[in-house]
Design a protein around this motif. Structure first.
Motif, PDB file in Angstrom:
ATOM      1  N   GLY A 290       0.806  -1.224   0.000  1.00 38.33           N
ATOM      2  CA  GLY A 290       0.000   0.000   0.000  1.00 38.33           C
ATOM      3  C   GLY A 290       0.835   1.269   0.000  1.00 38.33           C
ATOM      4  O   GLY A 290       0.300   2.355  -0.159  1.00 38.33           O
ATOM      5  N   LEU A 291       2.151   1.130   0.218  1.00 40.79           N
ATOM      6  CA  LEU A 291       3.033   2.301   0.316  1.00 40.79           C
ATOM      7  C   LEU A 291       3.950   2.346  -0.909  1.00 40.79           C
ATOM      8  O   LEU A 291       4.559   1.356  -1.272  1.00 40.79           O
ATOM      9  CB  LEU A 291       3.853   2.177   1.601  1.00 40.79           C
ATOM     10  N   SER A 396      -0.928  -2.472   9.009  1.00 40.09           N
ATOM     11  CA  SER A 396      -2.188  -2.884   9.644  1.00 40.09           C
ATOM     12  C   SER A 396      -3.370  -2.043   9.180  1.00 40.09           C
ATOM     13  O   SER A 396      -4.468  -2.586   9.022  1.00 40.09           O
ATOM     14  CB  SER A 396      -2.077  -2.971  11.172  1.00 40.09           C
ATOM     15  N   VAL A 397      -3.169  -0.770   8.929  1.00 37.21           N
ATOM     16  CA  VAL A 397      -4.290   0.028   8.390  1.00 37.21           C
ATOM     17  C   VAL A 397      -4.669  -0.494   7.003  1.00 37.21           C
ATOM     18  O   VAL A 397      -5.843  -0.633   6.662  1.00 37.21           O
ATOM     19  CB  VAL A 397      -3.942   1.541   8.353  1.00 37.21           C
ATOM     20  N   TRP A 398      -3.672  -0.790   6.224  1.00 35.46           N
ATOM     21  CA  TRP A 398      -3.896  -1.330   4.873  1.00 35.46           C
ATOM     22  C   TRP A 398      -4.717  -2.628   4.945  1.00 35.46           C
ATOM     23  O   TRP A 398      -5.706  -2.793   4.256  1.00 35.46           O
ATOM     24  CB  TRP A 398      -2.542  -1.573   4.199  1.00 35.46           C
ATOM     25  N   LYS A 399      -4.293  -3.510   5.843  1.00 37.29           N
ATOM     26  CA  LYS A 399      -4.922  -4.831   5.945  1.00 37.29           C
ATOM     27  C   LYS A 399      -6.371  -4.696   6.434  1.00 37.29           C
ATOM     28  O   LYS A 399      -7.290  -5.293   5.879  1.00 37.29           O
ATOM     29  CB  LYS A 399      -4.113  -5.691   6.927  1.00 37.29           C
ATOM     30  N   ASN A 400      -6.576  -3.854   7.466  1.00 40.25           N
ATOM     31  CA  ASN A 400      -7.902  -3.777   8.076  1.00 40.25           C
ATOM     32  C   ASN A 400      -8.874  -2.868   7.341  1.00 40.25           C
ATOM     33  O   ASN A 400     -10.076  -3.078   7.409  1.00 40.25           O
ATOM     34  CB  ASN A 400      -7.781  -3.270   9.526  1.00 40.25           C
ATOM     35  N   GLN A 401      -8.358  -1.820   6.699  1.00 45.46           N
ATOM     36  CA  GLN A 401      -9.288  -0.826   6.160  1.00 45.46           C
ATOM     37  C   GLN A 401      -9.324  -0.753   4.652  1.00 45.46           C
ATOM     38  O   GLN A 401     -10.257  -0.212   4.089  1.00 45.46           O
ATOM     39  CB  GLN A 401      -8.947   0.574   6.705  1.00 45.46           C
ATOM     40  N   ILE A 402      -8.285  -1.237   3.988  1.00 50.29           N
ATOM     41  CA  ILE A 402      -8.227  -0.972   2.562  1.00 50.29           C
ATOM     42  C   ILE A 402      -8.232  -2.235   1.711  1.00 50.29           C
ATOM     43  O   ILE A 402      -9.112  -2.432   0.889  1.00 50.29           O
ATOM     44  CB  ILE A 402      -7.007  -0.101   2.213  1.00 50.29           C
TER      45      ILE A 402
END
Ligand code: PLP
Length: 406
Positions: A290-291, A396-402
């Protein structure tokens, strides 16, 4: 959870290194003799400010150099020396910092913002489309990202557009072997604390243009003492210019010049240290889902006193979540996509004095730019810890939200 509680970075993102001993000694010598004003010299003494100008001209290969009060002052002086004034329009980068459009506004002109590419440099197509609106480009090498300068100069020369370079983030950098600041008619530098050499406040202006530099010296407030300058055009150049040019005082004093001269000697070493930190940041983040890292072209001899990456097309709430989570673990990230201007991260649409049409392609990039300072008080180990924290929070933001939702 444990990891979050224990793996916290304790360093300061705004702490620069101390002034080197040689700088402190030179400053004390000036304080002890009391001749802080650049034109206050005794006998055949050469002022620190004049020596600094000579040394910076020599480092960059420029014919002329002028030391001034700030980077912003260097830019307004360059604009004025190029004849820019009330009612004129000046092209500049949409991705830059507030002092750049501010310098344009200071001379009564209006900025025309040009878009940014995914490589964080000026968008040549947008520039070409806007050439007809102005005859000067104040090109900001924002965050040290240098566009293809050979191509840019071909475009600008063909369009008869004068280039002034804002090198606040590129002192010591080059494109294809030619120093940043040596491509345009003027190169403008800042010696403010967060830049590559530190005198608290200060600026430098370089040029090969005798007429332009004579005007700049008069503008800066030379009280007809221009012959005391060393990296300056010959006295004949001032014959008419001295009558025509207003004095808009913004000189550098000998105290700041004394602090800066020893730092110039160390500049290349410092640049290598910044780049070593940058490479460890890249290595630590390259596999983060995601980055996106910024692609650095082979011709770009950059100096990375800061680090950027993209969270491209992320929802704003998720970007804010990453920033908040990193902050809890001591890592200070700035976001150029925020609605409100905070600290140095303002967007072109926050400068209401210079309204601009929306630039959707650039807005998409700006909305994804995350920025971090890279002070030389950080070690490589610090960078490893910082990237570990960023990578785990982005992950973790990528995994949980995106990623789930796409
Ligand atoms: C700091 C900065 C300037 C101006 O420098 P000051 O010395 O603060 O006036 C100009 N452009 C950019 C991109 C900067 O970051």
């Amino acid at each position: 959870m444990n990891e979050i509680l224990t793996d916290v970075f304790n360093g300061s993102f705004t702490q620069q290194e101390a002034i080197p001993k040689a700088g402190i000694d030179a400053a004390l010598a000036v304080l002890n003799h009391g001749r802080l004003h650049r034109y206050n010299t005794s006998g055949d003494e050469i002022a620190e400010a004049a020596l600094l100008e000579e040394e910076f001209a020599s480092i960059t290969g420029a014919k002329y150099c002028l030391a001034v009060a700030s980077g912003g002052y260097a830019m307004t002086t360059a604009l004025r020396a190029c004849g820019v004034g009330h009612g004129d329009k000046v092209l500049t980068n949409a991705f830059t910092l507030a002092p750049v459009p501010g310098a344009i506004a200071a001379v009564g002109a209006t900025p025309i913002f040009v878009g940014v590419t995914q490589d964080l440099v000026i968008d040549f197509d947008d520039l070409a489309a806007k050439f007809s609106q102005a005859s000067v480009l104040l090109l900001s090498h924002m965050r040290g990202h240098i566009c293809d300068m050979n191509a840019l100069m071909v475009l600008c020369n063909a369009a008869k557009v004068t280039v002034i370079e804002d090198c606040a983030h590129t002192m010591g950098a080059h494109w294809n072997g030619t120093p940043s600041g040596r491509w345009g008619r003027f190169g403008c530098y800042s010696t403010q604390t967060y830049k590559h050499i530190n005198s608290g406040e200060g600026g430098l202006l370089i040029s090969d243009d005798a007429d332009g530099m004579a005007r700049a010296i008069m503008l800066s407030g030379s009280y007809m003492l221009f012959e005391r300058h060393r990296a300056a055009p010959p006295p004949e150049m001032f014959a008419q210019i001295k009558y025509e040019t207003p004095n808009i005082s913004g000189r550098m004093d000998n105290l700041r010049a004394a602090i800066l001269r020893p730092q110039l000697v160390d500049l290349q070493t410092q640049c290598s240290r910044w780049n070593a930190l940058y490479r460890s940041m890249e290595a630590g983040l390259c596999d983060t889902p995601g980055l996106q890292l910024i692609v650095r072209p082979a011709n770009e001899g950059f100096v990375a006193s800061s680090f950027q990456f993209l969270l491209l097309d992320w929802p704003p709430a998720a970007v804010q979540d990453v920033i908040a989570r990193c902050r809890l673990r001591g890592v200070e990230l700035k976001w150029f996509g925020g609605e409100e201007p905070v600290g140095f991260t303002s967007r072109y649409d926050s400068w209401h004095y210079a309204p601009s049409a929306k630039m959707p392609k650039s807005d998409r990039i700006l909305a994804g730019i995350i920025d971090m300072r890279l002070p030389l008080t950080f070690s490589k180990e610090d960078c490893t810890q910082i990237t570990r924290i960023i990578s785990s929070e982005v992950g973790s933001v990528w995994k949980n939200q995106i990623s789930d939702k796409s």
